[in-house]
Structures are given as C-alpha cells and as structure tokens.
Design a protein around this motif. Structure first.
Motif, PDB file in Angstrom:
ATOM      1  N   ASN A   1     -10.585   0.512  -0.664  1.00 50.24           N
ATOM      2  CA  ASN A   1      -9.334  -0.163  -0.352  1.00 50.24           C
ATOM      3  C   ASN A   1      -9.553  -1.661  -0.167  1.00 50.24           C
ATOM      4  OD1 ASN A   1      -7.777   2.230  -0.393  1.00 50.24           O
ATOM      5  ND2 ASN A   1      -8.523   2.738   1.658  1.00 50.24           N
TER       6      ASN A   1
ATOM      7  N   VAL B   1      -7.608   5.191  -3.374  1.00 54.09           N
ATOM      8  CA  VAL B   1      -7.242   3.771  -3.292  1.00 54.09           C
ATOM      9  C   VAL B   1      -5.831   3.700  -2.709  1.00 54.09           C
ATOM     10  CG1 VAL B   1      -6.774   1.662  -4.588  1.00 54.09           C
ATOM     11  CG2 VAL B   1      -8.679   3.144  -5.268  1.00 54.09           C
ATOM     12  N   ASP B   2      -5.656   2.990  -1.613  1.00 63.11           N
ATOM     13  CA  ASP B   2      -4.372   2.974  -0.914  1.00 63.11           C
ATOM     14  C   ASP B   2      -3.394   1.956  -1.477  1.00 63.11           C
ATOM     15  OD1 ASP B   2      -2.564   3.896   1.075  1.00 63.11           O
ATOM     16  OD2 ASP B   2      -3.042   2.156   2.331  1.00 63.11           O
ATOM     17  N   TRP B   3      -3.855   1.060  -2.351  1.00 63.13           N
ATOM     18  CA  TRP B   3      -2.935   0.077  -2.916  1.00 63.13           C
ATOM     19  C   TRP B   3      -1.864   0.785  -3.727  1.00 63.13           C
ATOM     20  CZ3 TRP B   3      -3.471  -4.327  -0.621  1.00 63.13           C
ATOM     21  CH2 TRP B   3      -4.722  -4.799  -0.249  1.00 63.13           C
TER      22      TRP B   3
ATOM     23  N   ARG C   1       0.844  -1.193   0.000  1.00 59.46           N
ATOM     24  CA  ARG C   1       0.000   0.000   0.000  1.00 59.46           C
ATOM     25  C   ARG C   1       0.883   1.248   0.000  1.00 59.46           C
ATOM     26  NH1 ARG C   1      -5.364  -1.074   1.647  1.00 59.46           N
ATOM     27  NH2 ARG C   1      -5.707  -3.239   2.312  1.00 59.46           N
TER      28      ARG C   1
END
Length: 231
Positions: free
Chosen positions: A135, A113-115, A47
């Motif tokens: 997420n 989106v934390d990816w 992430r």
C-alpha cells in the motif's frame, strides 16, 4: 469554464470502455471524473477503505423513487482544499465501481493493494499476499496521460482537458432545476467558492434533498451506461 457537450461525454465514456483492457483501472477513472465531478488528483489518492457500500431506496418530495449505493469519503489530506469531502455512489457510479471490482478480480494481486486505482507497475506483484500487502505510493496509479491521449484519438476530440469533467459536472448541477441554493451546489460538487457557503461546506449532510439532486444530475448523463453493456 470550458465544458464537454453531452455528445462528447458519450463518445469519451465508450472510447474509454474500449481501452479498458489495454489500460487496466484507467477507464474507471474516467467514470469517476465524469459522474462525481471531483479532481483527478483527488481520485487517484483514494483507497478502497474510503468507500462505504450501503444500497438505499429513497423517495423525493414528488414521489419519485431512486437509489444510492453508498458514499465515498475524501480525507482532508488528499483534497486540494485540505478539508474533508464526500460524494454519493449514484446509479452510474455504481456501474463503474462494479466494473472496477470485476477488473480487480481479473488481477488477483490487487486484493492486497488498498488504492482505489492500483498501478500496473506495482513491483513484485507475484509476492503480494495477506500480511505482505503493498500500500505504498509505488502501487498507486499516478496519472492517465497516455490513456487520455488514446481516448481523445478514438473519440475524435481535440483541445480538451481532464479538468473539463469537473466543469461539466458543476455546470450540470448549477443548471439543474431542483437546485435551490448555493448550499445545494456546494454539497453536491464539493466546491467552496463562496464565502457565504464555507461553514455549510464544512458541515454538509446528505439530506433527502441532496440525494435527490445528485441522482437527478446523474440522470442527466442520458443513461450513457444503458446505451451499451460493459464488457
């Protein structure tokens, strides 16, 4: 044990760059595979919050100056060995991270989106906003199979596999003239293959020597990025 030649690495990197817009966020996966030596499965589960940016200038024992730009922390639950790992953001990796940030700006929905490597198949992208982040695993890139097939075709390379990036990186570390011990190798590569190094693996630190080694290995990629500017 099979590894890429330097010529193959050059061709792969720039073939991936040519496919950057056709396969968003996938050319940067190749950069991370090449310059960190970590597994694809591990990288695709990282992430943005696993990255810490911290630009520093260092001087090794021979007076050579070099920079690092932060670190990437790998949580135990996404690592094959089930123990935490980490690697430095070197000069080459920093160029890849910058390009990744630039492409995320081109796709504004990814800010929610934390990816590290978001999927273009993320559902309801137009609805993502602060307080309505996605997420879940649905928004994470799962594989780069089609992209890798196109890279190989453009580069004119056959009978190769993604796992060879890890082999290539580790062999560069093992052959590096300033690597003096198994501990150095394990710390730089994230490997824990030898019983004598397992305790050091669990408690490794980014000493000045380790920073010098990882930068020296980074330079062995023959300044791939300097050959052509990232578009």
């Amino acid at each position: 044990t099979k590894e890429f030649t330097q010529h193959q690495l050059n061709k792969i990197f720039w073939a991936a760059a040519d496919l950057r817009n056709k396969y968003p966020f996938q050319s940067q996966v190749i950069g991370f595979l090449m310059f960190s030596g970590r597994r694809k499965e591990t990288l695709l589960n990282l992430r943005w919050s696993n990255l810490t940016f911290d630009e520093q200038t260092h001087v090794d024992e021979n007076g050579r100056k070099y920079k690092t730009y932060g670190r990437v922390d790998i949580p135990a639950h996404v690592n094959k060995t089930k123990v935490p790992d980490k690697f430095l953001i070197t000069q080459n990796l920093w160029h890849v991270v910058e390009d990744l940030m630039k492409q995320r700006e081109e796709h504004p929905w990814t800010r929610f989106v934390d990816w590290l490597f978001p999927s273009m198949r993320t559902p309801n992208k137009h609805q993502l906003r602060k307080g309505n982040e996605n997420n879940t695993d649905q928004s994470r890139m799962k594989d780069i199979r089609d992209f890798w097939d196109d890279v190989k075709a453009i580069a004119g390379i056959e009978d190769v596999a993604l796992k060879m990036f890890r082999n290539s990186y580790e062999n560069k570390v093992n052959r590096n003239k300033i690597v003096k011990s198994t501990w150095d190798t394990v710390t730089v590569t994230g490997r824990a293959d030898t019983q004598s190094a397992e305790k050091a693996y669990l408690n490794k630190e980014f000493t000045p020597k380790v920073k010098s080694i990882v930068t020296s290995v980074d330079e062995e990629f023959a300044n791939i990025i300097k050959i052509r500017n990232i578009k």
